[in-house]
Design an enzyme around this catalytic site. Structure first.
Site, PDB file in Angstrom:
ATOM      1  N   GLU A   1       4.427  -5.134   7.140  1.00 36.21           N
ATOM      2  CA  GLU A   1       3.541  -4.123   7.739  1.00 36.21           C
ATOM      3  C   GLU A   1       3.866  -3.809   9.195  1.00 36.21           C
ATOM      4  OE1 GLU A   1       2.552  -6.554   5.729  1.00 36.21           O
ATOM      5  OE2 GLU A   1       0.885  -5.928   4.453  1.00 36.21           O
TER       6      GLU A   1
ATOM      7  N   GLU B   1       0.061  -9.487  -1.049  1.00 32.37           N
ATOM      8  CA  GLU B   1      -1.366  -9.863  -0.964  1.00 32.37           C
ATOM      9  C   GLU B   1      -2.014  -9.937  -2.351  1.00 32.37           C
ATOM     10  OE1 GLU B   1      -2.064  -6.804   1.997  1.00 32.37           O
ATOM     11  OE2 GLU B   1      -2.628  -8.358   3.428  1.00 32.37           O
TER      12      GLU B   1
ATOM     13  N   ALA C   1       0.863  -1.177   0.000  1.00 30.66           N
ATOM     14  CA  ALA C   1       0.000   0.000   0.000  1.00 30.66           C
ATOM     15  C   ALA C   1       0.902   1.231   0.000  1.00 30.66           C
ATOM     16  CB  ALA C   1      -0.862  -0.002   1.244  1.00 30.66           C
TER      17      ALA C   1
ATOM     18  N   GLY D   1       0.903  -5.183   0.718  1.00 27.66           N
ATOM     19  CA  GLY D   1      -0.211  -5.326  -0.221  1.00 27.66           C
ATOM     20  C   GLY D   1       0.225  -5.938  -1.540  1.00 27.66           C
TER      21      GLY D   1
HETATM   22  N1  CO8 Z   1       4.542   3.555  -0.117  1.00 29.98           N
HETATM   23  C1  CO8 Z   1       4.900   4.740  -0.626  1.00 29.98           C
HETATM   24  N2  CO8 Z   1       6.107   4.965  -1.196  1.00 29.98           N
HETATM   25  C2  CO8 Z   1       6.964   3.924  -1.247  1.00 29.98           C
HETATM   26  C3  CO8 Z   1       6.631   2.650  -0.754  1.00 29.98           C
HETATM   27  C4  CO8 Z   1       5.352   2.475  -0.175  1.00 29.98           C
HETATM   28  N3  CO8 Z   1       4.913   1.288   0.277  1.00 29.98           N
HETATM   29  N4  CO8 Z   1       7.694   1.835  -0.940  1.00 29.98           N
HETATM   30  C5  CO8 Z   1       8.634   2.572  -1.542  1.00 29.98           C
HETATM   31  N5  CO8 Z   1       8.197   3.832  -1.728  1.00 29.98           N
HETATM   32  C6  CO8 Z   1       8.899   4.958  -2.357  1.00 29.98           C
HETATM   33  C7  CO8 Z   1       9.943   5.559  -1.406  1.00 29.98           C
HETATM   34  O1  CO8 Z   1       9.318   6.477  -0.520  1.00 29.98           O
HETATM   35  C8  CO8 Z   1      10.872   6.207  -2.397  1.00 29.98           C
HETATM   36  O2  CO8 Z   1      10.298   7.420  -2.818  1.00 29.98           O
HETATM   37  P1  CO8 Z   1      11.195   8.790  -2.821  1.00 29.98           P
HETATM   38  O3  CO8 Z   1      12.274   8.499  -3.823  1.00 29.98           O
HETATM   39  O4  CO8 Z   1      10.207   9.810  -3.260  1.00 29.98           O
HETATM   40  O5  CO8 Z   1      11.711   8.939  -1.458  1.00 29.98           O
HETATM   41  C9  CO8 Z   1      10.854   5.254  -3.591  1.00 29.98           C
HETATM   42  O6  CO8 Z   1       9.655   4.498  -3.454  1.00 29.98           O
HETATM   43  C10 CO8 Z   1      12.033   4.297  -3.610  1.00 29.98           C
HETATM   44  O7  CO8 Z   1      12.057   3.629  -2.362  1.00 29.98           O
HETATM   45  P2  CO8 Z   1      13.362   3.547  -1.439  1.00 29.98           P
HETATM   46  O8  CO8 Z   1      14.223   4.746  -1.643  1.00 29.98           O
HETATM   47  O9  CO8 Z   1      12.924   3.260  -0.046  1.00 29.98           O
HETATM   48  O10 CO8 Z   1      14.073   2.275  -2.105  1.00 29.98           O
HETATM   49  P3  CO8 Z   1      15.083   1.258  -1.402  1.00 29.98           P
HETATM   50  O11 CO8 Z   1      15.616   0.406  -2.498  1.00 29.98           O
HETATM   51  O12 CO8 Z   1      16.039   1.971  -0.517  1.00 29.98           O
HETATM   52  O13 CO8 Z   1      14.148   0.353  -0.423  1.00 29.98           O
HETATM   53  C11 CO8 Z   1      12.206  -0.966   0.112  1.00 29.98           C
HETATM   54  C12 CO8 Z   1      13.175  -0.492  -0.979  1.00 29.98           C
HETATM   55  C13 CO8 Z   1      12.947  -1.876   1.109  1.00 29.98           C
HETATM   56  C14 CO8 Z   1      11.082  -1.771  -0.576  1.00 29.98           C
HETATM   57  C15 CO8 Z   1      11.615   0.246   0.872  1.00 29.98           C
HETATM   58  O14 CO8 Z   1      11.144   1.189  -0.093  1.00 29.98           O
HETATM   59  C16 CO8 Z   1      10.458  -0.080   1.785  1.00 29.98           C
HETATM   60  O15 CO8 Z   1      10.677  -0.609   2.852  1.00 29.98           O
HETATM   61  N6  CO8 Z   1       9.222   0.255   1.368  1.00 29.98           N
HETATM   62  C17 CO8 Z   1       8.040   0.071   2.185  1.00 29.98           C
HETATM   63  C18 CO8 Z   1       7.542  -1.377   2.113  1.00 29.98           C
HETATM   64  C19 CO8 Z   1       6.368  -1.585   3.068  1.00 29.98           C
HETATM   65  O16 CO8 Z   1       6.452  -1.323   4.257  1.00 29.98           O
HETATM   66  N7  CO8 Z   1       5.241  -2.055   2.520  1.00 29.98           N
HETATM   67  C20 CO8 Z   1       4.035  -2.310   3.262  1.00 29.98           C
HETATM   68  C21 CO8 Z   1       3.110  -1.129   3.203  1.00 29.98           C
HETATM   69  S1  CO8 Z   1       1.688  -1.296   4.222  1.00 29.98           S
HETATM   70  C22 CO8 Z   1       0.688  -2.369   3.330  1.00 29.98           C
HETATM   71  O17 CO8 Z   1       0.998  -2.828   2.259  1.00 29.98           O
HETATM   72  C23 CO8 Z   1      -0.634  -2.688   3.992  1.00 29.98           C
HETATM   73  C24 CO8 Z   1      -1.565  -3.438   3.055  1.00 29.98           C
HETATM   74  C25 CO8 Z   1      -2.980  -2.938   3.226  1.00 29.98           C
HETATM   75  C26 CO8 Z   1      -3.884  -3.248   2.051  1.00 29.98           C
HETATM   76  C27 CO8 Z   1      -3.316  -2.870   0.693  1.00 29.98           C
HETATM   77  C28 CO8 Z   1      -4.182  -3.100  -0.494  1.00 29.98           C
HETATM   78  C29 CO8 Z   1      -3.411  -3.163  -1.840  1.00 29.98           C
END
Ligand code: CO8
Length: 256
Positions: free
Chosen positions: A130, A110, A63, A107
């Site tokens: 999450e 999922e 998400a 997500g």
């Molecule tokens: N949401 C928003 N932006 C994101 C997300 C995300 N989930 N993941 C990555 N991005 C963005 C970053 O903010 C970054 O943007 P910017 O350049 O503007 O700062 C860009 O993508 C690149 O990301 P990183 O610089 O962080 O890239 P890295 O290679 O350093 O790291 C990771 C990659 C490890 C994947 C890291 O980005 C990360 O940990 N992301 C979050 C993953 C996460 O926690 N996901 C779970 C989210 S909660 C969820 O999914 C709940 C489900 C609920 C239902 C959903 C229905 C579909």
């Protein structure tokens, strides 16, 4: 468009197209997934779907933490206001193949779990992270994952929030196959084409029996299976498939 939707013969290809955010699902992407998946379900010319992510780094990082999670918080308790997708609410008996081209998190995993077949590239990382942000899986992760892999592996993924690599996902039965990134879409297309060769109504009825039957007692499941068999035996495709076998030729299915 946050979801790029293409029709190639009998195959629908969905590409989550937000590579700048690692294909995280925002509100717009959720709504477009509902629209495109509904079109796929309703189009009689489409038999199999493939879902993947744009670019080479991510299938979907979950998400969108900056957009979808605040929206979900605002709409708390009002489930009916969330998009209806294969993860929850959209009955879709046509098969879906997930082509996991990198991060498949939250997500994103999922979405993959709501597919029937998962093919991963070597660089894929799969997880339910999450809990790291004080959230929990919200699109089927706590329900589908423990039904698909051993309980302790599901618990490790969900309760510890630590992702696993593609080989480990293959080892625990979470993905069907691991291939180099450049072979991912060709392999997904090959599998989709193979499914297009068999009876489409039989495939849909089998998927429906598998999914609906999962939560039933064996007795109720067998009754459901029998009612679907009765329906299938009345279709033109059943007559075509069995006749083609006897006549030693390739069947021509029409989905009727
Ligand atoms: N949401 C928003 N932006 C994101 C997300 C995300 N989930 N993941 C990555 N991005 C963005 C970053 O903010 C970054 O943007 P910017 O350049 O503007 O700062 C860009 O993508 C690149 O990301 P990183 O610089 O962080 O890239 P890295 O290679 O350093 O790291 C990771 C990659 C490890 C994947 C890291 O980005 C990360 O940990 N992301 C979050 C993953 C996460 O926690 N996901 C779970 C989210 S909660 C969820 O999914 C709940 C489900 C609920 C239902 C959903 C229905 C579909």
């Amino acid at each position: 468009m946050a979801i790029d939707y293409k029709k190639e013969g009998r195959i629908a290809i969905f590409t989550i197209n937000r590579p700048e955010a690692l294909n995280a699902m925002n509100v717009e992407a959720g709504r477009e997934l509902q629209q495109t998946m509904t079109d796929f379900r309703n189009d009689p010319d489409l038999w199999v779907g493939i879902i993947t992510g744009a670019g080479e780094k991510a299938f979907c990082a979950g998400a969108d933490i900056k957009d979808l999670l605040p929206f979900m918080k605002e709409h708390r308790g009002r489930l009916w206001e969330l998009p209806v997708t294969p993860m929850r609410g959209l009955e879709l008996w046509k098969p879906l193949i997930a082509a996991l081209n990198g991060y498949t998190l939250g997500g994103g995993l999922e979405i993959a779990l709501a597919c029937d077949i998962r093919i991963a590239s070597e660089n894929a990382r799969l997880g339910q992270p999450e809990v790291n942000i004080g959230m929990m899986p919200g699109a089927g992760g706590t329900q589908r994952l423990p039904r698909m892999v051993p309980w302790c592996k599901a618990a490790e993924l969900i309760l510890m929030g630590k992702p696993i690599d593609a080989q480990e996902a293959y080892r625990i039965g979470l993905v069907n196959k691991v291939v180099p990134l450049d072979k991912l879409m060709p392999t997904a297309r090959e599998w989709a084409e193979a499914i297009c060769q068999v009876g489409p109504l039989a495939v849909r009825a089998s998927k429906e029996a598998m999914i609906r039957g999962y939560g039933m007692t064996l007795e109720d499941g067998l009754r459901l299976e029998y009612s679907l068999v009765n329906y299938i035996m009345g279709t033109e495709d059943f007559t075509e498939g069995t006749t083609a076998f006897i006549e030693k030729r390739k069947p021509v299915y029409k989905g009727k």
